[in-house]
Design an enzyme around this catalytic site. Structure first.
Site, PDB file in Angstrom:
ATOM      1  N   GLY A  11       1.029  -1.285  -0.177  1.00  0.00           N
ATOM      2  CA  GLY A  11      -0.188  -0.105  -0.343  1.00  0.00           C
ATOM      3  C   GLY A  11       0.691   1.435  -0.273  1.00  0.00           C
ATOM      4  N   ARG A  72       0.563  -4.977  -5.796  1.00  0.00           N
ATOM      5  CA  ARG A  72       0.946  -6.142  -5.378  1.00  0.00           C
ATOM      6  C   ARG A  72       1.081  -6.867  -6.495  1.00  0.00           C
ATOM      7  NH1 ARG A  72      -0.371  -4.938  -0.133  1.00  0.00           N
ATOM      8  NH2 ARG A  72      -2.276  -3.035  -0.229  1.00  0.00           N
ATOM      9  N   ASP A 103       5.630  -6.046   5.757  1.00  0.00           N
ATOM     10  CA  ASP A 103       5.821  -6.933   5.787  1.00  0.00           C
ATOM     11  C   ASP A 103       6.568  -8.012   4.754  1.00  0.00           C
ATOM     12  OD1 ASP A 103       6.352  -6.714   8.643  1.00  0.00           O
ATOM     13  OD2 ASP A 103       4.610  -8.038   9.289  1.00  0.00           O
ATOM     14  N   THR A 125       3.971   2.332   5.780  1.00  0.00           N
ATOM     15  CA  THR A 125       2.353   1.852   6.096  1.00  0.00           C
ATOM     16  C   THR A 125       1.874   2.531   6.516  1.00  0.00           C
ATOM     17  OG1 THR A 125       1.099   0.002   6.669  1.00  0.00           O
ATOM     18  CG2 THR A 125       3.893   0.028   7.775  1.00  0.00           C
ATOM     19  N   ASP A 127      -0.182   2.014   8.904  1.00  0.00           N
ATOM     20  CA  ASP A 127      -0.796   1.267   9.691  1.00  0.00           C
ATOM     21  C   ASP A 127      -0.185   0.859  11.040  1.00  0.00           C
ATOM     22  OD1 ASP A 127      -2.799   0.692   8.056  1.00  0.00           O
ATOM     23  OD2 ASP A 127      -2.047  -0.907   7.021  1.00  0.00           O
ATOM     24  N   ASP A 129       1.890  -0.724  11.543  1.00  0.00           N
ATOM     25  CA  ASP A 129       1.733  -2.439  12.482  1.00  0.00           C
ATOM     26  C   ASP A 129       3.172  -3.396  11.633  1.00  0.00           C
ATOM     27  OD1 ASP A 129       1.924  -2.625   9.865  1.00  0.00           O
ATOM     28  OD2 ASP A 129      -0.224  -4.101   9.881  1.00  0.00           O
ATOM     29  N   ARG A 171      -5.755  -2.062   9.146  1.00  0.00           N
ATOM     30  CA  ARG A 171      -5.964  -3.170   8.747  1.00  0.00           C
ATOM     31  C   ARG A 171      -6.476  -4.131  10.269  1.00  0.00           C
ATOM     32  NH1 ARG A 171      -2.799  -5.361   4.047  1.00  0.00           N
ATOM     33  NH2 ARG A 171      -0.843  -4.630   5.031  1.00  0.00           N
TER      34      ARG A 171
END
Ligand code: ATP
Length: 320
Positions: A11, A72, A103, A125, A127, A129, A171
């Site tokens: 992303g 992707r 990741d 990212t 996020d 995360d 997410r």
């Protein structure tokens, strides 16, 4: 190492351009050649590779998204695709690649490293995360964008004495939701890591708040929980209070990066080039306790992190 490539994968996130700019200019300053690889690993396999000079990254630090594009690429998850990618790097004289992504993108970098291409990952990212780092490129901008949008929804929510459920991205992680929850002074914050799926507690909270004279009730719901629209219908039916859901969506991924995202992404981009020149490969850059550091990709992928219990508790204390 004479030539390095840079790509963005997964992303997009605001600040990726600042990282690309830093990689390109640090590499040139250190006497290297730089190649931009478009559209992530897909662009590598399609040989969408361009020479990059210092001027090619001028006027991009303030722009959201990624000038290289991102994608992707399923083919790159297979050994065959990875082998082809390494061969293409060799054909173009690319000795190392800086991969900006999450990741999944580090798995690709790990594969290339095993095939003799030096790789360094940067955490890109919104996020937050990625376990090995307290900071990821794009999170600060995304949180600020969401916070400003939520302030606006709150104004109208108070005027109409409504309950508002506002769904933010992230997410499966609740970091954007927690930060907005505290920064926007939300009454309820629903995080995938903490939510017990007991809507009755939320309903009771809304009714109590209304009795205490609160004119609004803001619920920040994380993407990982979702179902904001149906939740709004159920809450309205149970409380009799008009309840609306707003899903902020992709607007959180765009826009001009904050100073923090530009600054950290710039340092990380430079750091990636410099550790590659020290001979490091198969590493990912992180930020912990005020320092930029790097980890073996496999070790980084094995790490875990979660929502800080004390910070989550504070979000409750402040919402009375
Ligand atoms: P984000 O969190 O923003 O989505 P991400 O890097 O985790 O970023 P993914 O879609 O998981 O996003 O991965 C991006 C790309 O990295 C994939 O499309 C694929 O090309 C490559 N990739 C993912 N997993 C692997 C893997 N196991 N081996 C090799 N390459 C991979």
């Amino acid at each position: 190492i004479k030539t390095i490539g840079v790509l963005t994968s997964g992303g997009d996130a605001p600040g990726m351009n600042a990282a690309i700019r830093a990689v390109v200019r640090t590499a040139i300053a250190r006497g290297l050649k730089v190649k931009g690889i478009k559209k992530g690993y897909q662009g590598l396999l399609n040989e969408e590779i361009v020479d990059m000079e210092a001027k090619d990254v001028s006027d991009i630090i303030q722009r959201g998204g990624t000038i290289l594009g991102t994608a992707r690429c399923l083919e790159f998850k297979e050994a065959e695709g990875q082998k082809k990618g390494a061969e293409i790097c060799k054909k173009h004289g690319i000795d190392g690649i800086v991969v900006i992504g999450g990741d999944g993108s580090y798995r690709g970098a790990q594969a290339l490293s095993r095939l003799g291409i030096n790789t360094i990952g940067l955490p890109g990212t919104i996020d937050l995360d990625i376990a090995c780092t307290e900071y990821t490129i794009g999170f600060d901008t995304a949180v600020n964008t969401a916070m400003q949008a939520i302030d606006k929804v709150k104004d109208t929510s108070s005027s109409h004495e409504r309950c508002s459920i506002i769904e933010v991205m992230g997410r499966n992680a609740g970091y954007i939701a927690l930060w907005c929850g505290i920064a926007n002074g939300a009454e309820d914050i629903l995080l995938p890591e903490k939510y017990d799926y007991n809507e009755q507690n939320i309903i009771n909270n809304i009714i109590t708040n209304r009795k205490h004279g609160k004119t609004h009730h803001i619920i920040i719901n994380a993407e990982g929980i979702g179902h904001s629209t149906s939740m709004a219908r159920r809450i309205e039916a149970a409380t009799g209070i008009e309840t609306r859901a707003t899903i902020l969506g992709y607007m959180q991924r765009g826009g001009s990066p904050t100073a923090k995202d530009r600054y950290y992404a710039s340092i990380m981009g430079a750091y990636a080039v410099d550790i590659m020149l020290e001979g490091k490969t198969n590493r990912v850059v992180g930020y912990q306790h005020g320092e930029f550091i790097d980890f073996d990709i496999e070790d980084a992928l094995q790490m875990e992190k979660g929502i800080n219990d004390y910070q989550f508790e504070v979000s409750h204390l402040l919402s009375i």
